[in-house]
Design an enzyme around this catalytic site. Sequence first.
Site, PDB file in Angstrom:
ATOM      1  N   CYS A 126      45.662  42.419  49.487  1.00 54.77           N
ATOM      2  CA  CYS A 126      44.354  41.677  49.237  1.00 54.77           C
ATOM      3  C   CYS A 126      45.103  40.373  49.038  1.00 54.77           C
ATOM      4  CB  CYS A 126      43.795  42.139  47.862  1.00 54.77           C
ATOM      5  SG  CYS A 126      44.960  42.042  46.385  1.00 54.77           S
ATOM      6  N   GLN A 127      44.381  39.414  48.398  1.00 46.35           N
ATOM      7  CA  GLN A 127      44.720  38.231  48.234  1.00 46.35           C
ATOM      8  C   GLN A 127      45.895  37.836  47.369  1.00 46.35           C
ATOM      9  OE1 GLN A 127      42.791  35.836  49.883  1.00 46.35           O
ATOM     10  NE2 GLN A 127      44.536  34.439  49.538  1.00 46.35           N
TER      11      GLN A 127
END
Length: 109
Positions: A67-68
């Site tokens: 993800c981020q």
Amino acid sequence: MPEDIVREVDPLEAKKQIDAGAAVLIDVREAEEYAAARIEGSTLVPLSAFDPNAHASLKGKQVIVHCQMGGRSMRAAQALAPVLGAANVRSMAGGLNAWQGLGLPVKHG
């Protein structure tokens, strides 16, 4: 370490496995995040619509989720572990931020 615990993989090791064709990369960010910047070859499966059972076809393969920053990917990886086996699932430590911080390639737009 218990067998049901999902471990993290650092971005350099993740890239090595992806480049070698030894791992599948799943991006659990949302569509607008993915459209802005993504790792080439990743498959978008937003956490907001994530169904671990939909990935049963990946059983026996190494799967890296990112993800981020690493929080959402760990949640997705933990959900995937009962389906694929914890030994086959990793969450990429630090997510796309760590990947970019190491100067690894990202596709924009």
